[in-house]
Design a protein around this motif. Structure first.
Motif, PDB file in Angstrom:
ATOM      1  N   VAL A 129      -0.112  17.558 -11.924  1.00  0.00           N
ATOM      2  CA  VAL A 129      -0.159  18.818 -11.645  1.00  0.00           C
ATOM      3  C   VAL A 129       0.634  20.008 -12.259  1.00  0.00           C
ATOM      4  CG1 VAL A 129       0.443  20.344  -9.633  1.00  0.00           C
ATOM      5  CG2 VAL A 129      -1.049  18.328  -9.384  1.00  0.00           C
ATOM      6  N   GLU A 130       2.098  19.442 -12.327  1.00  0.00           N
ATOM      7  CA  GLU A 130       3.225  20.377 -13.057  1.00  0.00           C
ATOM      8  C   GLU A 130       2.998  20.415 -14.290  1.00  0.00           C
ATOM      9  OE1 GLU A 130       6.893  18.725 -11.632  1.00  0.00           O
ATOM     10  OE2 GLU A 130       6.535  19.486  -9.606  1.00  0.00           O
TER      11      GLU A 130
ATOM     12  N   LEU B 260       3.265  20.106  -1.600  1.00  0.00           N
ATOM     13  CA  LEU B 260       2.368  20.393  -2.473  1.00  0.00           C
ATOM     14  C   LEU B 260       2.278  22.047  -2.295  1.00  0.00           C
ATOM     15  CD1 LEU B 260      -0.547  17.767  -2.005  1.00  0.00           C
ATOM     16  CD2 LEU B 260       0.567  18.240  -4.135  1.00  0.00           C
TER      17      LEU B 260
ATOM     18  N   TYR C 263       0.895  -1.250   0.144  1.00  0.00           N
ATOM     19  CA  TYR C 263      -0.007   0.061   0.001  1.00  0.00           C
ATOM     20  C   TYR C 263       1.121   1.369   0.002  1.00  0.00           C
ATOM     21  CZ  TYR C 263      -3.479   3.416   1.108  1.00  0.00           C
ATOM     22  OH  TYR C 263      -4.236   4.550   1.310  1.00  0.00           O
ATOM     23  N   PHE C 264       1.914   1.404   0.778  1.00  0.00           N
ATOM     24  CA  PHE C 264       2.941   2.348   0.801  1.00  0.00           C
ATOM     25  C   PHE C 264       3.648   2.555  -0.429  1.00  0.00           C
ATOM     26  CE2 PHE C 264       1.363   4.031   4.782  1.00  0.00           C
ATOM     27  CZ  PHE C 264       1.319   3.128   5.868  1.00  0.00           C
TER      28      PHE C 264
ATOM     29  N   ASN D 143      -9.468  20.118 -14.271  1.00  0.00           N
ATOM     30  CA  ASN D 143      -9.200  19.113 -13.529  1.00  0.00           C
ATOM     31  C   ASN D 143      -8.716  17.702 -14.459  1.00  0.00           C
ATOM     32  OD1 ASN D 143     -10.424  20.590 -11.784  1.00  0.00           O
ATOM     33  ND2 ASN D 143     -12.384  19.235 -11.423  1.00  0.00           N
TER      34      ASN D 143
ATOM     35  N   ASN E 270      -8.812  18.328  -3.621  1.00  0.00           N
ATOM     36  CA  ASN E 270      -9.063  17.298  -4.737  1.00  0.00           C
ATOM     37  C   ASN E 270     -10.234  17.748  -5.671  1.00  0.00           C
ATOM     38  OD1 ASN E 270      -7.310  15.210  -4.871  1.00  0.00           O
ATOM     39  ND2 ASN E 270      -8.864  13.686  -4.168  1.00  0.00           N
ATOM     40  N   CYS E 271     -10.202  19.082  -5.921  1.00  0.00           N
ATOM     41  CA  CYS E 271     -11.262  19.857  -6.818  1.00  0.00           C
ATOM     42  C   CYS E 271     -12.650  19.467  -6.322  1.00  0.00           C
ATOM     43  CB  CYS E 271     -11.369  19.636  -8.144  1.00  0.00           C
ATOM     44  SG  CYS E 271      -9.480  20.062  -8.754  1.00  0.00           S
TER      45      CYS E 271
ATOM     46  N   GLN F 287      -7.619  24.126  -4.472  1.00  0.00           N
ATOM     47  CA  GLN F 287      -7.966  23.106  -5.616  1.00  0.00           C
ATOM     48  C   GLN F 287      -7.069  21.837  -5.196  1.00  0.00           C
ATOM     49  OE1 GLN F 287     -10.754  23.847  -6.704  1.00  0.00           O
ATOM     50  NE2 GLN F 287     -10.322  23.951  -8.908  1.00  0.00           N
ATOM     51  N   LEU F 288      -5.778  22.037  -4.968  1.00  0.00           N
ATOM     52  CA  LEU F 288      -4.912  20.741  -4.770  1.00  0.00           C
ATOM     53  C   LEU F 288      -5.533  20.155  -3.518  1.00  0.00           C
ATOM     54  CD1 LEU F 288      -1.436  21.278  -5.506  1.00  0.00           C
ATOM     55  CD2 LEU F 288      -2.662  19.773  -6.419  1.00  0.00           C
TER      56      LEU F 288
ATOM     57  N   TYR G 173       1.659   9.421  -5.695  1.00  0.00           N
ATOM     58  CA  TYR G 173       2.107  10.853  -5.376  1.00  0.00           C
ATOM     59  C   TYR G 173       2.982  11.272  -6.571  1.00  0.00           C
ATOM     60  CZ  TYR G 173       3.944  14.828  -2.969  1.00  0.00           C
ATOM     61  OH  TYR G 173       4.183  16.182  -2.913  1.00  0.00           O
TER      62      TYR G 173
ATOM     63  N   GLN H 150       3.741  15.621   2.454  1.00  0.00           N
ATOM     64  CA  GLN H 150       2.814  15.749   1.253  1.00  0.00           C
ATOM     65  C   GLN H 150       2.190  17.219   1.182  1.00  0.00           C
ATOM     66  OE1 GLN H 150      -0.548  13.485  -0.165  1.00  0.00           O
ATOM     67  NE2 GLN H 150       0.728  11.872  -0.576  1.00  0.00           N
TER      68      GLN H 150
ATOM     69  N   MET I 178       0.570  11.918  -9.483  1.00  0.00           N
ATOM     70  CA  MET I 178      -0.061  13.344  -9.263  1.00  0.00           C
ATOM     71  C   MET I 178       0.617  14.449  -9.516  1.00  0.00           C
ATOM     72  SD  MET I 178      -0.805  15.524  -6.184  1.00  0.00           S
ATOM     73  CE  MET I 178      -0.464  14.948  -4.908  1.00  0.00           C
ATOM     74  N   GLN I 179       1.837  14.305  -9.052  1.00  0.00           N
ATOM     75  CA  GLN I 179       2.728  15.380  -9.108  1.00  0.00           C
ATOM     76  C   GLN I 179       3.096  15.853 -10.398  1.00  0.00           C
ATOM     77  OE1 GLN I 179       5.884  15.675  -6.052  1.00  0.00           O
ATOM     78  NE2 GLN I 179       6.538  17.640  -6.794  1.00  0.00           N
TER      79      GLN I 179
ATOM     80  N   GLN J 291       4.278  27.166  -9.030  1.00  0.00           N
ATOM     81  CA  GLN J 291       3.442  27.258 -10.111  1.00  0.00           C
ATOM     82  C   GLN J 291       2.646  28.877 -10.253  1.00  0.00           C
ATOM     83  OE1 GLN J 291       4.950  24.227 -11.464  1.00  0.00           O
ATOM     84  NE2 GLN J 291       3.140  25.095 -12.954  1.00  0.00           N
TER      85      GLN J 291
ATOM     86  N   VAL K  21       4.778  23.246  -4.680  1.00  0.00           N
ATOM     87  CA  VAL K  21       4.377  23.007  -5.981  1.00  0.00           C
ATOM     88  C   VAL K  21       3.562  24.259  -6.190  1.00  0.00           C
ATOM     89  CG1 VAL K  21       3.149  21.765  -7.680  1.00  0.00           C
ATOM     90  CG2 VAL K  21       5.093  20.479  -6.254  1.00  0.00           C
TER      91      VAL K  21
ATOM     92  N   THR L 236      -6.739   7.555  -5.907  1.00  0.00           N
ATOM     93  CA  THR L 236      -6.802   8.581  -7.245  1.00  0.00           C
ATOM     94  C   THR L 236      -6.904   9.971  -6.731  1.00  0.00           C
ATOM     95  OG1 THR L 236      -9.165   8.334  -6.861  1.00  0.00           O
ATOM     96  CG2 THR L 236      -8.240   6.961  -8.394  1.00  0.00           C
ATOM     97  N   TYR L 237      -6.489  10.767  -7.492  1.00  0.00           N
ATOM     98  CA  TYR L 237      -6.574  11.971  -7.174  1.00  0.00           C
ATOM     99  C   TYR L 237      -7.111  12.854  -8.313  1.00  0.00           C
ATOM    100  CZ  TYR L 237      -2.513  10.971  -4.006  1.00  0.00           C
ATOM    101  OH  TYR L 237      -1.923  10.528  -3.054  1.00  0.00           O
ATOM    102  N   ASN L 238      -8.016  13.924  -7.914  1.00  0.00           N
ATOM    103  CA  ASN L 238      -8.761  14.826  -9.042  1.00  0.00           C
ATOM    104  C   ASN L 238      -8.063  16.033  -8.875  1.00  0.00           C
ATOM    105  OD1 ASN L 238     -10.284  15.688 -10.929  1.00  0.00           O
ATOM    106  ND2 ASN L 238     -12.190  16.168  -9.637  1.00  0.00           N
ATOM    107  N   VAL L 239      -6.914  16.423  -9.582  1.00  0.00           N
ATOM    108  CA  VAL L 239      -6.002  17.314  -9.375  1.00  0.00           C
ATOM    109  C   VAL L 239      -6.416  18.597 -10.369  1.00  0.00           C
ATOM    110  CG1 VAL L 239      -4.365  16.203  -7.814  1.00  0.00           C
ATOM    111  CG2 VAL L 239      -4.211  16.379 -10.362  1.00  0.00           C
ATOM    112  N   PRO L 240      -5.959  19.868 -10.040  1.00  0.00           N
ATOM    113  CA  PRO L 240      -6.144  20.794 -11.122  1.00  0.00           C
ATOM    114  C   PRO L 240      -4.749  20.721 -11.852  1.00  0.00           C
ATOM    115  CG  PRO L 240      -5.835  21.814  -8.966  1.00  0.00           C
ATOM    116  CD  PRO L 240      -5.808  20.476  -8.930  1.00  0.00           C
TER     117      PRO L 240
ATOM    118  N   LEU M  29       1.253   4.251  -2.693  1.00  0.00           N
ATOM    119  CA  LEU M  29       0.914   5.381  -2.373  1.00  0.00           C
ATOM    120  C   LEU M  29       2.006   6.221  -2.824  1.00  0.00           C
ATOM    121  CD1 LEU M  29      -1.212   7.138  -0.466  1.00  0.00           C
ATOM    122  CD2 LEU M  29       0.499   6.841   1.590  1.00  0.00           C
TER     123      LEU M  29
ATOM    124  N   TRP N 197      -5.271  29.960  -4.449  1.00  0.00           N
ATOM    125  CA  TRP N 197      -6.346  29.253  -5.463  1.00  0.00           C
ATOM    126  C   TRP N 197      -5.560  27.839  -5.776  1.00  0.00           C
ATOM    127  CZ3 TRP N 197      -6.875  26.910 -10.125  1.00  0.00           C
ATOM    128  CH2 TRP N 197      -7.961  26.727 -10.712  1.00  0.00           C
TER     129      TRP N 197
END
Lengths: 187, 367
Positions: free
Chosen positions: A50-51, B39, A35-36, A120, B191-192, B187-188, A43, B35, A46-47, B46, B42, A173-177, A39, B183
């Motif tokens: 995001v970037e 974040l 799991y770790f 997103n 998780n929106c 959002q981050l 991450y 984390q 996700m990063q 950004q 980041v 899962t991540y829902n990120v902007p 995880l 902002w």
């Protein structure tokens, strides 16, 4: 004599219980370890999303290969990279299509397609943890249709894999902007 | 079963439950605190990059990242973080609000002696694009011709809305970058999902991130420190030249990781050079790199993911009034800007239980 027989029966009962409890403790440790690791991998995914607002082709291939390596662990199967959400199921990366036309019904951005700042994107990792028990018969559960029973997913295996996430017991899962502005993209 | 056994069982059960909760909380804090810090870094980086891209110049519609982004609402539909980043509605308004402010003048004035173009740009702003252009004729001196060129350039900079970023200087407007930072963070961390933006006991909104209360609306860029690395003088002090000052370049590389060409035999990296204008003044712009150190902070508290916190709160809130007066006030302090260590650790001064999650990053623009 009676005490001796009692002792023998008690021992006969204790030994398998101890073995099962030991396996149970081992499975807990193995689950935590896997799991770790997932995880940590999630991450990184996700990063990257995001970037860049999406998973660029090079990073996508690298991450896919890394997640695929988890399938080599005997206690893990169906390890995959999640690259989107079609509103009902999570969409996993098939290892081939890096820049697809977004399938009909995909309500959030496909992480393989570049999008603008702030949109997103759903990314993550998923796998199934297979606990080990004594006297367990060997089994092969495959992700590709040729190597296993092929019933762990639904949909057309030659295109995007649509995975029933309930079959996998580790899904992060991540829902990120996306936080990168692309001047060449029109909203 | 004896009375002793019953008590042993009861106490044992409580000990196991509390120990289990504490272990879970310990793992949660260990994993997600780093984390949160990453974040935040980041998000800050950004937001600096977005500000440097000057999106307001290309797209004035309220689209993502351009002039504004959609407002972020909390779980009850109230406004949490506004998506308006820039102070104004037109390019002109925004440009003047950002670059005629006292913050800009204070931050950039020390750099004017190094950057000729920055000096001209600021002159253009000070004179609203009407710097007096000295007349020249066929027998004007080089100094006069250069003065004419400089004045024309200053006016052109103003007219074309030149900014320090266009000149290779990473100036950050703290208010604007802070808005983008908040902002991004909201959002981050959420998780929106607006359901994760909740309200605490005092009515203050926060983002619930894995058991942490992130008071994103109070996050801010606290300070921007500008340091100029001028690599124009060679070891003997001569300029102009095309060889960087190796000691300055080495300091620059050690701090930022960016290599400088021709330093210590390096064939890769940025190139630096100084030139002279026609009046004989050294033009240092192409031999100087400005590094901005951005300090940011965000208040964070921990509410936990197990019922352990609820249990402790229940015990805590049932304290008896003592000689010193009423029970401890556990409201969250509003004064995050001046949050001190004693306030964080003391439970008597406003009962603050938030800790500023602070960080620092380096931002460099290479022209």
């Amino acid at each position: 004599m009676e005490d001796g027989v009692k002792y023998i029966f008690k021992t006969l009962l204790k030994v398998p219980i101890i073995i099962v409890v030991t396996y149970f403790i081992f499975n807990i440790f193995a689950f935590c370890f896997i799991y770790f690791k997932m995880l940590g991998a999630s991450y990184i995914v996700m990063q990257t999303a995001v970037e860049n607002n999406y998973l660029p082709a090079t990073e996508l291939t690298t991450l896919h290969n890394y997640i695929n390596q988890f399938n080599d662990i005997e206690m893990v199967s169906n390890a995959a990279l999640i690259v989107g959400d079609d509103g009902t199921n999570l969409v996993v990366y098939d290892g081939v299509t890096t820049d697809p036309t977004v399938p009909e019904g995909l309500t959030t951005s496909d992480a393989r397609r570049k999008t603008q700042y702030g949109h997103n994107v759903t990314v993550g990792v998923t796998c199934r943890f297979l606990p080990v028990w004594p006297l367990q018969h060997g089994r092969v559960e495959g992700f590709n249709p040729g190597s296993g029973d092929g019933t762990d997913y639904i949909g057309d295996p030659t295109t995007d894999m649509v995975v029933d996430i309930e079959a996998n017991n580790i899904t992060i899962t991540y829902n990120v902007p996306g936080l990168k502005y692309y001047p060449d993209l029109i909203n | 079963m004896s009375v002793k056994t019953i008590f042993y069982t009861l106490i044992g059960t409580i000990v196991v439950i509390v120990t289990g909760c504490m272990l879970v909380e310990l793992f949660n804090i260990s994993i997600y605190s780093s984390q949160i810090a990453n974040l935040a870094k980041v998000s800050a980086y950004q937001s600096c990059a977005l500000f440097t891209q000057e999106t307001y110049k290309t797209d004035l519609t309220a689209n993502y990242g351009a002039v504004a982004s959609p407002d972020i609402l909390d779980s009850e539909g109230n406004l949490y973080i506004s998506g308006d980043f820039y102070p104004g509605d037109t390019v002109e308004e925004i440009y003047l609000a950002l670059y005629k402010s006292s913050d800009f003048t204070t931050a950039m004035s020390p750099l004017r002696s190094t950057y000729t173009n920055l000096d001209l740009m600021m002159k253009g702003l000070e004179n609203n694009g009407h710097v007096t252009v000295p007349a020249i004729s066929w027998n004007s001196s080089n100094a006069d011709i250069q003065a004419n060129r400089n004045a024309t350039k200053a006016n052109q900079f103003y007219k074309d809305h030149y900014t320090p970023a266009n000149l290779g200087i990473p100036y950050m407007d703290i208010d604007t970058v802070s808005k983008m930072f908040r902002w991004n963070l909201a959002q981050l961390y959420s998780n929106c999902d607006s359901d994760l933006i909740q309200i605490d006991q005092t009515g203050k909104q926060f983002v619930n991130y894995k058991g942490f209360r992130c008071y994103v609306q109070d996050a801010q860029i606290t300070n921007c420190t500008y340091e100029v690395y001028y690599m124009g003088k060679d070891p003997t002090g001569n300029e102009p030249n095309n060889h960087a000052n190796e000691s300055v370049a080495a300091d620059f590389t050690a701090r930022t990781g960016i290599r400088v060409k021709d330093v210590n035999g390096d064939t890769t990296g940025i190139t630096v050079s100084t030139t002279k204008d026609i009046a004989g003044n050294i033009v240092k712009d192409n031999a100087a790199v400005t590094v901005v150190e951005v300090d940011y902070t965000m208040p964070v508290a921990y509410q936990g993911i197990t019922p352990l916190d609820t249990l402790f709160e229940f015990v805590w809130n049932n304290s008896v009034e003592g000689l010193s007066g009423g029970p401890v006030d556990r409201t969250v302090t509003e004064d995050f800007d001046n949050l001190t260590t004693s306030q964080v650790t003391s439970t008597n001064v406003n009962g603050s239980h938030t800790i500023p999650s602070a960080g620092k990053l380096l931002f460099v623009l290479v022209n």
